[in-house]
Scaffold this motif. Structure first.
Motif, PDB file in Angstrom:
ATOM      1  N   ILE A  91      -2.526  47.834  32.769  1.00 44.77           N
ATOM      2  CA  ILE A  91      -1.501  48.841  32.484  1.00 44.77           C
ATOM      3  C   ILE A  91      -1.262  48.899  30.975  1.00 44.77           C
ATOM      4  N   ALA A  92      -1.121  47.742  30.358  1.00 39.52           N
ATOM      5  CA  ALA A  92      -0.876  47.671  28.910  1.00 39.52           C
ATOM      6  C   ALA A  92      -2.011  48.318  28.127  1.00 39.52           C
ATOM      7  N   LEU A  93      -3.242  48.067  28.530  1.00 42.83           N
ATOM      8  CA  LEU A  93      -4.377  48.666  27.827  1.00 42.83           C
ATOM      9  C   LEU A  93      -4.290  50.194  27.841  1.00 42.83           C
ATOM     10  N   CYS A  94      -3.929  50.767  28.974  1.00 47.62           N
ATOM     11  CA  CYS A  94      -3.776  52.224  29.046  1.00 47.62           C
ATOM     12  C   CYS A  94      -2.679  52.703  28.102  1.00 47.62           C
ATOM     13  N   LEU A  95      -1.547  52.028  28.134  1.00 48.02           N
ATOM     14  CA  LEU A  95      -0.422  52.444  27.291  1.00 48.02           C
ATOM     15  C   LEU A  95      -0.729  52.297  25.805  1.00 48.02           C
ATOM     16  N   GLU A  96      -1.581  51.344  25.477  1.00 48.00           N
ATOM     17  CA  GLU A  96      -1.951  51.110  24.083  1.00 48.00           C
ATOM     18  C   GLU A  96      -3.087  52.011  23.615  1.00 48.00           C
ATOM     19  N   HIS A 160      18.589  66.219  31.223  1.00 48.96           N
ATOM     20  CA  HIS A 160      18.664  64.773  31.383  1.00 48.96           C
ATOM     21  C   HIS A 160      17.461  64.059  30.770  1.00 48.96           C
ATOM     22  N   GLY A 161      16.618  64.791  30.050  1.00 50.73           N
ATOM     23  CA  GLY A 161      15.461  64.170  29.408  1.00 50.73           C
ATOM     24  C   GLY A 161      15.893  63.166  28.368  1.00 50.73           C
ATOM     25  N   GLN A 162      15.068  62.172  28.158  1.00 53.75           N
ATOM     26  CA  GLN A 162      15.397  61.131  27.195  1.00 53.75           C
ATOM     27  C   GLN A 162      14.296  61.045  26.150  1.00 53.75           C
ATOM     28  N   THR A 163      14.651  60.476  25.026  1.00 56.46           N
ATOM     29  CA  THR A 163      13.685  60.326  23.958  1.00 56.46           C
ATOM     30  C   THR A 163      12.696  59.220  24.303  1.00 56.46           C
ATOM     31  N   CYS A 164      11.607  59.214  23.586  1.00 51.08           N
ATOM     32  CA  CYS A 164      10.572  58.210  23.804  1.00 51.08           C
ATOM     33  C   CYS A 164      11.123  56.809  23.568  1.00 51.08           C
ATOM     34  N   GLN A 165      10.551  55.868  24.246  1.00 50.29           N
ATOM     35  CA  GLN A 165      10.962  54.482  24.100  1.00 50.29           C
ATOM     36  C   GLN A 165       9.757  53.586  24.334  1.00 50.29           C
ATOM     37  N   SER A 166       9.915  52.339  23.992  1.00 49.08           N
ATOM     38  CA  SER A 166       8.884  51.357  24.304  1.00 49.08           C
ATOM     39  C   SER A 166       8.972  51.026  25.785  1.00 49.08           C
ATOM     40  N   VAL A 167       7.909  50.447  26.308  1.00 53.46           N
ATOM     41  CA  VAL A 167       7.839  50.095  27.718  1.00 53.46           C
ATOM     42  C   VAL A 167       7.735  48.585  27.837  1.00 53.46           C
ATOM     43  N   GLN A 168       8.459  48.030  28.783  1.00 47.27           N
ATOM     44  CA  GLN A 168       8.414  46.582  29.042  1.00 47.27           C
ATOM     45  C   GLN A 168       7.429  46.288  30.165  1.00 47.27           C
ATOM     46  N   ILE A 169       6.542  45.359  29.915  1.00 49.78           N
ATOM     47  CA  ILE A 169       5.656  44.842  30.950  1.00 49.78           C
ATOM     48  C   ILE A 169       5.875  43.342  30.960  1.00 49.78           C
ATOM     49  N   ASP A 170       6.513  42.894  32.022  1.00 46.34           N
ATOM     50  CA  ASP A 170       6.966  41.509  32.104  1.00 46.34           C
ATOM     51  C   ASP A 170       7.862  41.260  30.883  1.00 46.34           C
ATOM     52  N   SER A 171       7.528  40.336  30.026  1.00 46.94           N
ATOM     53  CA  SER A 171       8.380  40.067  28.859  1.00 46.94           C
ATOM     54  C   SER A 171       7.800  40.639  27.568  1.00 46.94           C
ATOM     55  N   THR A 172       6.802  41.492  27.683  1.00 45.34           N
ATOM     56  CA  THR A 172       6.142  42.073  26.519  1.00 45.34           C
ATOM     57  C   THR A 172       6.573  43.519  26.325  1.00 45.34           C
ATOM     58  N   THR A 173       6.880  43.882  25.095  1.00 44.62           N
ATOM     59  CA  THR A 173       7.217  45.265  24.763  1.00 44.62           C
ATOM     60  C   THR A 173       5.961  45.955  24.264  1.00 44.62           C
ATOM     61  N   ILE A 174       5.651  47.091  24.885  1.00 40.00           N
ATOM     62  CA  ILE A 174       4.464  47.862  24.530  1.00 40.00           C
ATOM     63  C   ILE A 174       4.922  49.164  23.875  1.00 40.00           C
ATOM     64  N   ARG A 175       4.400  49.428  22.708  1.00 43.49           N
ATOM     65  CA  ARG A 175       4.659  50.717  22.069  1.00 43.49           C
ATOM     66  C   ARG A 175       3.589  51.676  22.582  1.00 43.49           C
ATOM     67  N   VAL A 176       4.022  52.704  23.266  1.00 44.64           N
ATOM     68  CA  VAL A 176       3.113  53.642  23.922  1.00 44.64           C
ATOM     69  C   VAL A 176       2.391  54.479  22.893  1.00 44.64           C
ATOM     70  N   ARG A 177       1.078  54.575  23.066  1.00 39.74           N
ATOM     71  CA  ARG A 177       0.252  55.442  22.205  1.00 39.74           C
ATOM     72  C   ARG A 177      -0.221  56.614  23.047  1.00 39.74           C
ATOM     73  N   HIS A 178       0.051  57.796  22.575  1.00 37.49           N
ATOM     74  CA  HIS A 178      -0.400  58.979  23.303  1.00 37.49           C
ATOM     75  C   HIS A 178      -1.840  59.286  22.964  1.00 37.49           C
ATOM     76  N   GLN A 179      -2.584  59.671  23.979  1.00 38.84           N
ATOM     77  CA  GLN A 179      -3.970  60.065  23.792  1.00 38.84           C
ATOM     78  C   GLN A 179      -4.001  61.427  23.105  1.00 38.84           C
ATOM     79  N   THR A 180      -4.986  61.641  22.250  1.00 41.89           N
ATOM     80  CA  THR A 180      -5.124  62.958  21.632  1.00 41.89           C
ATOM     81  C   THR A 180      -6.476  63.529  21.968  1.00 41.89           C
TER      82      THR A 180
END
Length: 180
Positions: A91-96, A160-180
């Protein structure tokens, strides 16, 4: 009575996933009929297909949801995938931004992104999923690819939309990278 049951269901969901369901309550309070329709969306979006293709479904749901939102909805999909024992590292690899190295999760993720953008590699990804996991897995991945965007778009439409945020996977914070 129906309204109370719908709101109770939303509250249980909110507690289970630590997820803001204010938009659900808004819909139910405004229109019970709309709330009933909203409550049926998981029948479509949560069709996961065969167990051996669980990671493909999770990746497709993640890829579709991330395309529509990089905040709370992505976190929800991540939490649901982890709950289904999808490997956190994949999951983290995809988000990164490394879906190519994320095995079957990455296959589903890339499939969703290709289906949304109608890219040239869609046919190959579709064939790979069907050959490896069967037609039902392809249906589940297609359902996920098309449905992951529903909730982010619905929330934004209702204010009700929210701004972008980091994602938690277990105890690790992942900064999401969008694909271009």
């Amino acid at each position: 009575m129906i309204r109370a049951l719908l709101k109770m269901g939303a509250e249980r969901f909110a507690q289970r996933y630590n997820y803001d369901t204010a938009y659900m309550s808004h819909i139910v309070d405004t229109s019970t009929a709309a709330g009933l329709r909203l409550s049926t969306l998981p029948l479509y979006s949560q069709f996961r297909g065969p167990k051996q293709a669980r990671d493909v479904w999770a990746g497709a749901m993640l890829g579709s949801t991330q395309e529509g939102d990089c905040g709370p909805c992505v976190q929800l999909v991540v939490d649901m995938a982890l709950e289904s024992n999808v490997p956190a590292k994949l999951i983290a690899l995809c988000l990164e931004g490394n879906a190519g190295g994320a095995g079957d999760v990455g296959l589903g993720y890339r499939f969703a992104q290709a289906a949304i953008a109608d890219t040239p590699d869609l046919a190959e990804l579709r064939e790979t999923i069907e050959e490896r996991f069967g037609a039902t897995a392809l249906i589940a991945a297609s359902f996920a690819a098309s449905s992951g965007r529903i909730f982010p778009v619905l929330k934004r439409g209702l204010g009700h939309g929210q701004t972008c945020q980091s994602v938690q996977i277990d105890s690790t914070t992942i900064r999401v990278r969008h694909q271009t």
